[in-house]
Scaffold this motif. Structure first.
Motif, mmCIF file in Angstrom:
data_model
loop_
_atom_site.group_PDB
_atom_site.id
_atom_site.type_symbol
_atom_site.label_atom_id
_atom_site.label_comp_id
_atom_site.label_asym_id
_atom_site.label_seq_id
_atom_site.Cartn_x
_atom_site.Cartn_y
_atom_site.Cartn_z
ATOM 1 N N GLY A 174 29.377 23.669 5.282
ATOM 2 C CA GLY A 174 30.207 24.131 6.638
ATOM 3 C C GLY A 174 31.830 24.045 6.286
ATOM 4 N N ASP A 175 32.206 25.010 7.099
ATOM 5 C CA ASP A 175 33.185 25.288 6.575
ATOM 6 C C ASP A 175 33.789 25.378 8.485
ATOM 7 O OD1 ASP A 175 32.783 27.900 8.196
ATOM 8 O OD2 ASP A 175 31.493 28.678 6.268
ATOM 9 N N GLU A 176 35.617 25.902 7.767
ATOM 10 C CA GLU A 176 36.247 24.969 8.901
ATOM 11 C C GLU A 176 36.489 26.376 10.192
ATOM 12 O OE1 GLU A 176 38.633 23.186 11.672
ATOM 13 O OE2 GLU A 176 38.381 22.791 9.299
ATOM 14 N N GLY A 177 35.850 27.656 9.874
ATOM 15 C CA GLY A 177 36.128 28.695 10.671
ATOM 16 C C GLY A 177 33.978 28.501 11.709
ATOM 17 N N GLY A 178 33.050 28.096 11.000
ATOM 18 C CA GLY A 178 32.134 27.597 11.294
ATOM 19 C C GLY A 178 32.322 25.828 12.177
ATOM 20 N N ASN A 179 33.484 25.725 11.871
ATOM 21 C CA ASN A 179 34.020 24.351 12.407
ATOM 22 C C ASN A 179 34.773 24.554 13.715
ATOM 23 O OD1 ASN A 179 32.203 22.920 10.571
ATOM 24 N ND2 ASN A 179 34.364 22.253 9.119
ATOM 25 N N ARG A 180 35.459 25.229 13.727
ATOM 26 C CA ARG A 180 36.223 25.369 14.673
ATOM 27 C C ARG A 180 35.123 26.217 15.953
ATOM 28 N NH1 ARG A 180 39.960 27.708 11.346
ATOM 29 N NH2 ARG A 180 39.060 29.986 11.750
ATOM 30 N N ALA A 181 34.549 27.144 15.729
ATOM 31 C CA ALA A 181 33.471 27.770 16.749
ATOM 32 C C ALA A 181 32.533 26.850 17.185
ATOM 33 C CB ALA A 181 32.683 28.084 16.031
ATOM 34 N N ALA A 182 31.942 25.894 16.281
ATOM 35 C CA ALA A 182 31.053 24.845 16.943
ATOM 36 C C ALA A 182 32.383 23.659 18.013
ATOM 37 C CB ALA A 182 30.363 23.859 15.653
ATOM 38 N N ARG A 183 33.223 23.276 17.381
ATOM 39 C CA ARG A 183 33.916 22.719 18.770
ATOM 40 C C ARG A 183 34.010 22.805 19.645
ATOM 41 N NH1 ARG A 183 36.386 21.205 13.427
ATOM 42 N NH2 ARG A 183 38.062 22.844 13.834
ATOM 43 N N ILE B 267 23.085 21.969 13.946
ATOM 44 C CA ILE B 267 24.011 22.568 12.803
ATOM 45 C C ILE B 267 25.349 21.882 13.969
ATOM 46 C CG2 ILE B 267 24.896 24.651 11.844
ATOM 47 C CD1 ILE B 267 22.222 24.925 10.686
ATOM 48 N N VAL B 268 25.225 22.470 14.918
ATOM 49 C CA VAL B 268 26.430 22.443 15.936
ATOM 50 C C VAL B 268 26.568 20.971 16.388
ATOM 51 C CG1 VAL B 268 27.254 23.096 18.177
ATOM 52 C CG2 VAL B 268 26.146 24.934 17.308
ATOM 53 N N ALA B 269 25.906 19.995 16.290
ATOM 54 C CA ALA B 269 26.589 18.569 16.093
ATOM 55 C C ALA B 269 27.052 18.567 14.881
ATOM 56 C CB ALA B 269 24.891 17.584 16.112
ATOM 57 N N TYR B 270 26.464 19.013 13.818
ATOM 58 C CA TYR B 270 27.430 18.186 12.956
ATOM 59 C C TYR B 270 28.519 18.961 12.713
ATOM 60 C CZ TYR B 270 22.645 16.630 11.194
ATOM 61 O OH TYR B 270 22.020 15.378 10.588
ATOM 62 N N GLU B 271 28.459 20.605 12.267
ATOM 63 C CA GLU B 271 29.915 21.415 12.703
ATOM 64 C C GLU B 271 31.454 21.291 13.428
ATOM 65 O OE1 GLU B 271 28.833 25.632 11.622
ATOM 66 O OE2 GLU B 271 28.405 25.258 9.595
ATOM 67 N N SER B 272 31.090 20.717 14.520
ATOM 68 C CA SER B 272 31.636 20.159 15.137
ATOM 69 C C SER B 272 32.304 18.763 15.481
ATOM 70 C CB SER B 272 31.166 20.378 16.916
ATOM 71 O OG SER B 272 30.168 19.570 17.017
ATOM 72 N N GLY B 273 31.560 17.804 14.276
ATOM 73 C CA GLY B 273 32.195 17.278 14.386
ATOM 74 C C GLY B 273 31.109 15.187 15.329
ATOM 75 N N PHE B 274 30.374 16.437 16.256
ATOM 76 C CA PHE B 274 29.466 15.337 17.219
ATOM 77 C C PHE B 274 29.197 14.012 16.402
ATOM 78 C CE2 PHE B 274 26.014 14.439 20.370
ATOM 79 C CZ PHE B 274 27.479 14.236 20.738
ATOM 80 N N VAL B 275 28.378 14.821 15.199
ATOM 81 C CA VAL B 275 27.506 14.188 15.113
ATOM 82 C C VAL B 275 28.342 14.587 13.724
ATOM 83 C CG1 VAL B 275 25.513 13.647 13.775
ATOM 84 C CG2 VAL B 275 25.479 13.919 16.305
ATOM 85 N N ALA B 276 28.247 12.552 12.754
ATOM 86 C CA ALA B 276 28.752 13.272 11.380
ATOM 87 C C ALA B 276 27.874 12.937 10.170
ATOM 88 C CB ALA B 276 29.507 12.136 10.685
ATOM 89 N N PRO B 277 28.582 14.668 9.351
ATOM 90 C CA PRO B 277 27.241 15.097 8.691
ATOM 91 C C PRO B 277 26.663 13.716 7.316
ATOM 92 C CG PRO B 277 28.627 16.338 8.644
ATOM 93 C CD PRO B 277 29.530 15.431 9.430
ATOM 94 N N GLY B 278 27.912 12.951 7.255
ATOM 95 C CA GLY B 278 28.186 12.733 5.598
ATOM 96 C C GLY B 278 27.243 11.682 5.745
#
Length: 220
Positions: free
Chosen positions: A140-149, A209-220
């Motif tokens: 997951g990258d910051e660009g994708g994370n911003r979009a997912a959020r 993937i949106v749930a993980y990249e947005s931080g809604f669900v922790a992927p770790g």
């Protein structure tokens, strides 16, 4: 009706092995083969397979670009199952982000191959949820994370829809979610449909993937 499958891989032995495994099943039919992603769109239009099982790395057009092309140009596109040699592969994650419904390892046992095709065709559970979580954590990258959020913020999920999304991310099927929430399966299907619609996701994999990249669900 059987699950119809198009096989796409530049290695003839891989295609032959997959065909032998899948055609041994009464409920699965291999309707065609191709050696490169560039041939996928015309074959999908001609054969209308339910599932495309496609190598993620091919010489002319790889599975990532072929996935994007199919979803962009084919009405009512098939489910896409990318095939890979390595589980922890950035190419696999990019294919999932592009819209693939799941992935399959080339070293998978016959029963695992059959299960993967059936599960992706049904679309009611997430294939290899722990592996998707690891891929999201690593690639997951910051660009994708911003979009997912931004997508998640616009979605305005209800409390129950948010709960359903968390359970989807854990890989639970509709029946398992229904048992966990003590509601009917049709109620869960309605919640899942609402989550997908609000997130603009084609399927469970994209929603997770949106749930993980947005931080809604922790992927770790």
């Amino acid at each position: 009706m059987p699950v119809t499958v198009l096989l796409v891989d530049d290695e003839p032995l891989v295609r032959a092995g997959l065909r032998a495994v899948l055609e041994a099943q009464d409920d699965i039919e291999v309707v065609g083969e191709a050696a490169d992603g560039a041939a996928v769109i015309p074959l999908v239009r001609q054969l209308r397979p339910g599932v495309v099982a496609m190598d993620v790395r091919m010489p002319l057009m790889d599975g990532i670009e072929a996935t994007r092309a199919v979803l962009r140009t084919v009405p009512e596109p098939p489910k896409i199952l990318v095939i890979t040699t390595f589980e922890n592969d950035e190419y696999v994650y990019e294919a999932l982000r592009a819209g693939a419904d799941g992935f399959l390892l080339k070293r998978a046992r016959p029963a695992e191959i059959v299960h993967a095709v059936r599960l992706v065709a049904e679309g009611e559970s997430l294939l290899f949820p722990a592996s998707v979580r690891r891929l999201a954590a690593e690639y997951g990258d910051e660009g994708g994370n911003r979009a997912a959020r931004a997508v998640l913020a616009r979605a305005r999920l209800t409390e129950r829809e948010a709960e359903v999304l968390r359970l989807m991310a854990r890989g639970l099927s509709n029946a398992e979610i229904a048992a966990r929430l003590v509601v009917g399966t049709e109620t869960v299907k309605s919640h899942v449909s609402a989550v997908l619609a609000k997130l603009g996701a084609r399927d469970r994999t994209q929603a997770v993937i949106v749930a993980y990249e947005s931080g809604f669900v922790a992927p770790g």
